[in-house]
Scaffold this motif. Structure first.
Motif, PDB file in Angstrom:
ATOM      1  N   LYS A  54      39.302 -11.043  45.673  1.00  0.00           N
ATOM      2  CA  LYS A  54      39.047  -9.857  44.852  1.00  0.00           C
ATOM      3  C   LYS A  54      39.641 -10.129  43.470  1.00  0.00           C
ATOM      4  O   LYS A  54      40.833 -10.417  43.352  1.00  0.00           O
ATOM      5  N   ARG A  55      38.807 -10.048  42.443  1.00  0.00           N
ATOM      6  CA  ARG A  55      39.281 -10.279  41.091  1.00  0.00           C
ATOM      7  C   ARG A  55      39.739  -8.965  40.464  1.00  0.00           C
ATOM      8  O   ARG A  55      39.110  -7.928  40.639  1.00  0.00           O
ATOM      9  N   ALA A  56      40.840  -9.015  39.752  1.00  0.00           N
ATOM     10  CA  ALA A  56      41.354  -7.847  39.038  1.00  0.00           C
ATOM     11  C   ALA A  56      42.032  -8.319  37.763  1.00  0.00           C
ATOM     12  O   ALA A  56      42.235  -9.511  37.545  1.00  0.00           O
ATOM     13  N   ARG A  57      42.390  -7.376  36.909  1.00  0.00           N
ATOM     14  CA  ARG A  57      43.028  -7.737  35.653  1.00  0.00           C
ATOM     15  C   ARG A  57      44.333  -8.488  35.876  1.00  0.00           C
ATOM     16  O   ARG A  57      44.684  -9.393  35.126  1.00  0.00           O
ATOM     17  N   ARG A  58      45.060  -8.099  36.891  1.00  0.00           N
ATOM     18  CA  ARG A  58      46.386  -8.677  37.116  1.00  0.00           C
ATOM     19  C   ARG A  58      46.364  -9.899  38.030  1.00  0.00           C
ATOM     20  O   ARG A  58      47.411 -10.374  38.450  1.00  0.00           O
ATOM     21  N   GLY A  59      45.205 -10.397  38.339  1.00  0.00           N
ATOM     22  CA  GLY A  59      45.144 -11.591  39.166  1.00  0.00           C
ATOM     23  C   GLY A  59      44.097 -11.482  40.254  1.00  0.00           C
ATOM     24  O   GLY A  59      43.133 -10.715  40.151  1.00  0.00           O
ATOM     25  N   VAL A  60      44.302 -12.234  41.331  1.00  0.00           N
ATOM     26  CA  VAL A  60      43.352 -12.254  42.438  1.00  0.00           C
ATOM     27  C   VAL A  60      44.078 -11.984  43.751  1.00  0.00           C
ATOM     28  O   VAL A  60      45.268 -12.261  43.889  1.00  0.00           O
ATOM     29  N   LYS A  61      43.340 -11.416  44.679  1.00  0.00           N
ATOM     30  CA  LYS A  61      43.841 -11.167  46.024  1.00  0.00           C
ATOM     31  C   LYS A  61      42.801 -11.649  47.021  1.00  0.00           C
ATOM     32  O   LYS A  61      41.593 -11.511  46.789  1.00  0.00           O
ATOM     33  N   LEU A  62      43.250 -12.188  48.126  1.00  0.00           N
ATOM     34  CA  LEU A  62      42.319 -12.628  49.160  1.00  0.00           C
ATOM     35  C   LEU A  62      41.640 -11.441  49.821  1.00  0.00           C
ATOM     36  O   LEU A  62      42.279 -10.413  50.088  1.00  0.00           O
ATOM     37  N   THR A  63      40.373 -11.582  50.096  1.00  0.00           N
ATOM     38  CA  THR A  63      39.693 -10.615  50.948  1.00  0.00           C
ATOM     39  C   THR A  63      40.081 -10.904  52.402  1.00  0.00           C
ATOM     40  O   THR A  63      40.713 -11.915  52.703  1.00  0.00           O
ATOM     41  N   ASP A  64      39.688 -10.029  53.304  1.00  0.00           N
ATOM     42  CA  ASP A  64      39.968 -10.280  54.723  1.00  0.00           C
ATOM     43  C   ASP A  64      39.317 -11.576  55.179  1.00  0.00           C
ATOM     44  O   ASP A  64      39.916 -12.374  55.909  1.00  0.00           O
ATOM     45  N   ALA A  65      38.080 -11.788  54.733  1.00  0.00           N
ATOM     46  CA  ALA A  65      37.384 -13.027  55.086  1.00  0.00           C
ATOM     47  C   ALA A  65      38.085 -14.231  54.462  1.00  0.00           C
ATOM     48  O   ALA A  65      38.228 -15.288  55.094  1.00  0.00           O
ATOM     49  N   GLY A  66      38.547 -14.068  53.228  1.00  0.00           N
ATOM     50  CA  GLY A  66      39.254 -15.153  52.557  1.00  0.00           C
ATOM     51  C   GLY A  66      40.555 -15.503  53.236  1.00  0.00           C
ATOM     52  O   GLY A  66      40.914 -16.682  53.353  1.00  0.00           O
ATOM     53  N   LEU A  67      41.278 -14.492  53.705  1.00  0.00           N
ATOM     54  CA  LEU A  67      42.544 -14.744  54.392  1.00  0.00           C
ATOM     55  C   LEU A  67      42.319 -15.513  55.686  1.00  0.00           C
ATOM     56  O   LEU A  67      43.011 -16.501  55.977  1.00  0.00           O
ATOM     57  N   SER A  68      41.323 -15.081  56.461  1.00  0.00           N
ATOM     58  CA  SER A  68      41.015 -15.768  57.718  1.00  0.00           C
ATOM     59  C   SER A  68      40.562 -17.199  57.465  1.00  0.00           C
ATOM     60  O   SER A  68      41.013 -18.145  58.124  1.00  0.00           O
ATOM     61  N   TYR A  69      39.683 -17.367  56.491  1.00  0.00           N
ATOM     62  CA  TYR A  69      39.143 -18.698  56.194  1.00  0.00           C
ATOM     63  C   TYR A  69      40.243 -19.618  55.655  1.00  0.00           C
ATOM     64  O   TYR A  69      40.282 -20.808  55.971  1.00  0.00           O
ATOM     65  N   SER A  70      41.156 -19.082  54.843  1.00  0.00           N
ATOM     66  CA  SER A  70      42.210 -19.909  54.256  1.00  0.00           C
ATOM     67  C   SER A  70      43.121 -20.484  55.327  1.00  0.00           C
ATOM     68  O   SER A  70      43.571 -21.633  55.222  1.00  0.00           O
ATOM     69  N   ARG A  71      43.397 -19.711  56.369  1.00  0.00           N
ATOM     70  CA  ARG A  71      44.238 -20.223  57.457  1.00  0.00           C
ATOM     71  C   ARG A  71      43.554 -21.378  58.179  1.00  0.00           C
ATOM     72  O   ARG A  71      44.190 -22.381  58.508  1.00  0.00           O
ATOM     73  N   GLN A  72      42.260 -21.227  58.411  1.00  0.00           N
ATOM     74  CA  GLN A  72      41.528 -22.291  59.099  1.00  0.00           C
ATOM     75  C   GLN A  72      41.414 -23.542  58.232  1.00  0.00           C
ATOM     76  O   GLN A  72      41.600 -24.664  58.704  1.00  0.00           O
TER      77      GLN A  72
END
Length: 314
Positions: A54-72
């Motif tokens: 998720k893009r925002a002015r103050r940076g980025v945050k992982l989506t739920d899908a991104g969090l799961s995929y990043s662990r794998q």
């Protein structure tokens, strides 16, 4: 058919960005520009068809899908790195042995002696990983295993090392002043080992005692866990004395009844048949058998004879 796998560069960029939750810090770590990281992530999101950040002015945050995929992705990149280092170690002038070994035997008996083998083979390394049960050598990178069992391991050659000979041990605070008997221990709290679930029953049977609670008590996987639990007054444990020599010498553990039993099992060095002619592995086997002979006080020829008792079942 072509594999549906993103580019390695995109995965590496994504793993770094996910770990930091920052494209800027990922760029610094990988010595790339922030724009390059953004392009890699965008191409990856387009490839998988899912928003990973998720893009925002103050940076980025992982989506739920991104969090799961990043662990794998992180776990698989770690595995690729380990495999790469292993190949480099095998073929860059050095030699190594990948050894699976039961945990407490490794830390308490093997590691204190292993430097002697390495001193005699300075070009070699011995990499240890813990395994408590048999596995298929063909599905792993292990060259050999030291395990406790009955040597019935298909497709391997088994070299007998030594018996276990466990005895009851506990904290000196747990029981009232002795003398103690097997009947005394039948009334005491018992610590069970999950990989030897009938150990106490076998011990009591050897002593001619039928204990009502011989299968009851906390179950712990490793001898090191049992030793710690026993030292903290949790109960009496069955442990081979050679694994707790320091605790016995210091009095942190005592032997209330000096009696053991024969489980019919022992420690073995298991070598897959396809590896039996490997020179470095053969040198390790000869060194290990000599160390075992010196430790148990057996003549070298007797130890060698025991080593040749092998199992080669298919």
């Amino acid at each position: 058919m072509r594999r549906k796998i993103p580019s390695t560069g995109a995965l590496i960029a994504f793993e770094a960005a996910a770990r930091h939750e920052s494209f800027t810090r990922a760029a610094e770590e990988l010595s790339l520009t922030q724009g390059a990281i953004c392009r890699q992530i965008a191409s990856l999101e387009e490839f998988v068809g899912v928003a990973l950040f998720k893009r925002a002015r103050r940076g980025v945050k992982l989506t739920d899908a991104g969090l799961s995929y990043s662990r794998q992705v992180a776990s698989r990149l770690d595995a690729v790195e380990r495999d790469t280092l292993s190949v480099m170690g095998h073929h860059a002038g050095g030699r190594s042995i990948e050894l699976a070994v039961v945990p407490t035997f490794a830390t308490r008996w093997l590691l204190p002696r292993l430097s002697d083998f390495l001193a005699g083979h300075p070009e070699a390394s011995v990499n240890l990983s813990t395994r408590t049960r048999p596995f298929l050598f063909a599905e792993t990178d292990f060259d050999a295993a030291i395990y406790f069992g009955d040597a019935d391991w298909p497709g391997t050659q088994a070299h007998f090392l030594m018996h276990e000979n466990p005895v009851p041990v506990c904290s000196p605070r747990l029981l009232p002043p002795g003398p103690h008997t097997a009947a005394t221990l039948a009334e005491a709290p018992l610590l069970q080992q999950s990989t030897r679930p009938y150990a106490w029953r076998q011990w009591f049977e050897t002593q001619g005692i039928r204990a009502a609670r011989d299968l009851h008590g906390p179950r712990l996987e490793l001898f090191s866990m049992l030793a710690q639990a026993a030292m903290h007054d949790m109960g009496v444990a069955l442990i081979p004395p050679f694994l707790i020599q320091d605790e016995l010498a210091s009095g942190r553990l005592v032997v209330p009844v000096d009696a053991t039993y024969d489980s019919g099992k022992a420690y073995y060095l298991m070598i897959p048949e396809r590896k039996t002619e490997a020179a470095l592995l053969g040198a390790f086997r000869h060194w290990l058998m000599a160390e075992i002979a010196a430790f148990v006080g057996a003549p070298a020829d007797q130890s060698s004879s025991a080593a040749n008792a092998s199992s080669t079942r298919e």
